[in-house]
Design an enzyme around this catalytic site. Structure first.
Site, mmCIF file in Angstrom:
data_model
loop_
_atom_site.group_PDB
_atom_site.id
_atom_site.type_symbol
_atom_site.label_atom_id
_atom_site.label_comp_id
_atom_site.label_asym_id
_atom_site.label_seq_id
_atom_site.Cartn_x
_atom_site.Cartn_y
_atom_site.Cartn_z
ATOM 1 N N HIS A 114 10.460 -3.787 4.064
ATOM 2 C CA HIS A 114 11.114 -2.253 4.008
ATOM 3 C C HIS A 114 11.289 -1.701 5.195
ATOM 4 O O HIS A 114 10.774 -1.973 6.204
ATOM 5 C CB HIS A 114 9.997 -1.370 3.108
ATOM 6 C CG HIS A 114 8.720 -1.322 3.745
ATOM 7 N ND1 HIS A 114 7.597 -2.470 4.181
ATOM 8 C CD2 HIS A 114 7.876 -0.214 4.007
ATOM 9 C CE1 HIS A 114 6.607 -1.782 4.505
ATOM 10 N NE2 HIS A 114 6.828 -0.330 4.461
ATOM 11 N N GLU A 167 4.420 -4.938 8.670
ATOM 12 C CA GLU A 167 2.855 -4.752 8.270
ATOM 13 C C GLU A 167 2.459 -6.069 7.741
ATOM 14 O O GLU A 167 1.136 -6.178 7.494
ATOM 15 C CB GLU A 167 3.131 -3.779 7.236
ATOM 16 C CG GLU A 167 2.940 -2.227 7.385
ATOM 17 C CD GLU A 167 3.179 -1.232 6.428
ATOM 18 O OE1 GLU A 167 3.085 -0.123 6.411
ATOM 19 O OE2 GLU A 167 3.541 -1.965 5.119
ATOM 20 N N HIS A 181 -1.672 4.887 9.639
ATOM 21 C CA HIS A 181 -0.434 5.802 9.629
ATOM 22 C C HIS A 181 -0.334 7.113 10.113
ATOM 23 O O HIS A 181 0.347 8.047 9.836
ATOM 24 C CB HIS A 181 0.242 5.601 8.148
ATOM 25 C CG HIS A 181 0.423 4.561 7.619
ATOM 26 N ND1 HIS A 181 -0.427 3.775 7.227
ATOM 27 C CD2 HIS A 181 1.714 3.988 7.367
ATOM 28 C CE1 HIS A 181 -0.192 2.857 6.662
ATOM 29 N NE2 HIS A 181 1.293 2.635 6.420
ATOM 30 N N HIS A 231 0.860 -1.191 0.104
ATOM 31 C CA HIS A 231 0.143 0.162 0.159
ATOM 32 C C HIS A 231 0.840 1.086 0.125
ATOM 33 O O HIS A 231 0.422 2.173 0.428
ATOM 34 C CB HIS A 231 -0.886 0.019 1.347
ATOM 35 C CG HIS A 231 -0.255 0.061 2.343
ATOM 36 N ND1 HIS A 231 -0.806 -0.737 3.576
ATOM 37 C CD2 HIS A 231 0.790 0.603 2.973
ATOM 38 C CE1 HIS A 231 0.086 -0.678 4.774
ATOM 39 N NE2 HIS A 231 0.894 0.227 4.291
#
Lengths: 112, 286
Positions: B192, B239, B59, B12
Site C-alpha cells: 500500500h 511495514e 505511527h 493493521h
C-alpha cells in the site's frame, strides 16, 4: 544512484529535517484540545509551531502534495486531515486528482 | 522452558478499528477480511499462548521524529493507548509481561541488537487493532511484549536486519526458564501507499510472492533493498519488516496453516496468516 520512484518522495533525513516543524504541529493533533485550538485560530497555531512560508501555504491550501513537498510525512499529515474529517481514501483521491469514488474503484480493481 | 507455538501476521489498517466498533463484520465490504480470523481463533483455542510478542511500527503516537529509535522494546506490565488524532476508538489497556521483556532485552543487547528500552510506551493501532482482531473477547486472555520497528524515517533497517532481529528474539524466548507458551505477531502491510501521486498503489503479484517465500525461504526476500521494496510494495508496504521479524522468531521448520488475502481494506492489500512451528505442533499433538 537509486532511480526515483515516480510519484513518491522517500522520507529521508533531508525531508525530515525540512519538515520537522510541520510534522511536530501534526503530532500535536493527537490531542483533542490542540485540534480545537487549531480550528479556533489556525494562523496563531501555525505560528506557534514555527511553520515556514511553504508549510503555512500548503496547510492553508489543504493540498496534501504541497504539504509533502514541504517535508510533511503522511503518518503525521493524516492527523491534520482527520481534523477536516478526511481519511486516507479522501487524501488518496486528492493526491491522484480523482474523485473519491474513482479512487475507491481503482483500489477495487487492484484486487481483480 | 518457554516455547513458541507459532506466528500470526495481520494488517493493521486504522479503518478496521472503526469497523469493529460499528460491528461491520458481516458487511459485504468487510466480511472477506474478518472471516480470515475464524481460523486464527480456532488455532489459538488449541495452542493457548500465554504471551504474544508483537512486532509493529508506531505511527506518531509514542515516538516523534525528534528522537526516533530504529528498534524499541516495551518493558512494562501494562500498555495504554491514546487518541491518535484520526477518530478511531481508543483501546483499553493491554497487560504486559515485563519479566519476559527484560529477558529479551538482556539477550538482544548481548546479541548486538542495541534496542531502546521503554518502561513507558503508548501502543497505537498497529498493536491494538491486531489484538482486537485476534482476541475479540471482553477481557485480554494474554500478555504482550511489544517490539517497535521504525518504518517512518529513512534509513529504515533492512529486511535482513529485521529477520535477524526476529531470530535473536526467537532464540531468547527459547532460553527463558519459565514455562510460557508464546505466539509471535507481525502487523501491517501488505502492499500500500498513502502518499504522493502514486497513492493507492497495490501489487497483488508481489504480495503473493512475499507470502509464498516468507514461509520456508524468508532469506530469499532479503535481496530486496528498502528502495526496491517501496517500488514493489509501496511506501507503506515497508511495514512488511514487522512480518520479517515475526518470521525470524519462528524456530525450526515453519509451515503455513492458513492464509487470507483480500484487496482492498481502505488503501491496503490485507493479509492474515497463521504459521506453525515444530515445537508448537509437537506440543499440540502431545
Amino acid at each position: 544512484m537509486q532511480q526515483d520512484i515516480p510519484g513518491t518522495i522517500i522520507f529521508d533525513g533531508a525531508e525530515a529535517q525540512k519538515g520537522l516543524a510541520l510534522n511536530r504541529m501534526c503530532f500535536s493533533f493527537n490531542s483533542a484540545e490542540n485540534r480545537a485550538a487549531f480550528l479556533k485560530d489556525e494562523d496563531a497555531y501555525c505560528r506557534k509551531y514555527g511553520l515556514n512560508n511553504d508549510q503555512r501555504a500548503a496547510v492553508k491550501s489543504r493540498n496534501v502534495l504541497k504539504m509533502i513537498e514541504a517535508g510533511g510525512n503522511v503518518y503525521y499529515l493524516a492527523k491534520l486531515a482527520g481534523i477536516f474529517g478526511l481519511n486516507v481514501q479522501d487524501i488518496g483521491a486528492q493526491q491522484t486528482g480523482m474523485t473519491v469514488d474513482e479512487f475507491k474503484s481503482k483500489l477495487l480493481s487492484a484486487g481483480a | 522452558m518457554a516455547i513458541i507455538v507459532g506466528g500470526v501476521g495481520t494488517t493493521h489498517v486504522p479503518a478496521i478499528g472503526k469497523a469493529i466498533a460499528e460491528k461491520k463484520h458481516n458487511d459485504p465490504y468487510w466480511k472477506p477480511f474478518f472471516k480470515g480470523f475464524d481460523y486464527v481463533h480456532y488455532w489459538l483455542a488449541r495452542t493457548k499462548p500465554d504471551v504474544a510478542v508483537v512486532f509493529y511500527n508506531d505511527h506518531g503516537l509514542n515516538f516523534f521524529l525528534d528522537k526516533l529509535p530504529t528498534f524499541a522494546i516495551g518493558a512494562a506490565n501494562e500498555y495504554r493507548s491514546e487518541d491518535e488524532g484520526w477518530g478511531i476508538p481508543v483501546s483499553r489497556p493491554i497487560p504486559g509481561d515485563a519479566g519476559l521483556s527484560w529477558h529479551l532485552i538482556n539477550a538482544l543487547v548481548a546479541d548486538e541488537f542495541d534496542v531502546t528500552m521503554c518502561q513507558e510506551m503508548l501502543i497505537d493501532h498497529a498493536v491494538t487493532i491486531p489484538m482486537a482482531l485476534i482476541w475479540p473477547g471482553p477481557a485480554w486472555p494474554i500478555k504482550i511484549v511489544p517490539i517497535e520497528i521504525n518504518t517512518v524515517q529513512h534509513p529504515l533497517p533492512s529486511l535482513e536486519r529485521c529477520l535477524k532481529l526476529g531470530r535473536s528474539v526467537g532464540r531468547a524466548i527459547e532460553s527463558y526458564k519459565q514455562d510460557l507458551r508464546t505466539v509471535i505477531i507481525g502487523t501491517g502491510g501488505l502492499s500500500h501507499q498513502l502518499d504522493g501521486q502514486r497513492a493507492g498503489f497495490i501489487n497483488k503479484e508481489f504480495d503473493r510472492l512475499c507470502l509464498d517465500k516468507i514461509v520456508a525461504e524468508p532469506d530469499a526476500l532479503t535481496g530486496y533493498s528498502i528502495h526496491d521494496w517501496i517500488k514493489e510494495s509501496g511506501s507503506q508496504g515497508v511495514e512488511f519488516l514487522n512480518w520479517m521479524a515475526m518470521r525470524g522468531a519462528l524456530t525450526g521448520r515453519v509451515s503455513e496453516l492458513n492464509r487470507n488475502y483480500h484487496i482492498p481494506i481502505s488503501n491496503t492489500a490485507a493479509a492474515t496468516v497463521v504459521y506453525d512451528t515444530e515445537s508448537g505442533a509437537a506440543r499440540q499433538a502431545a
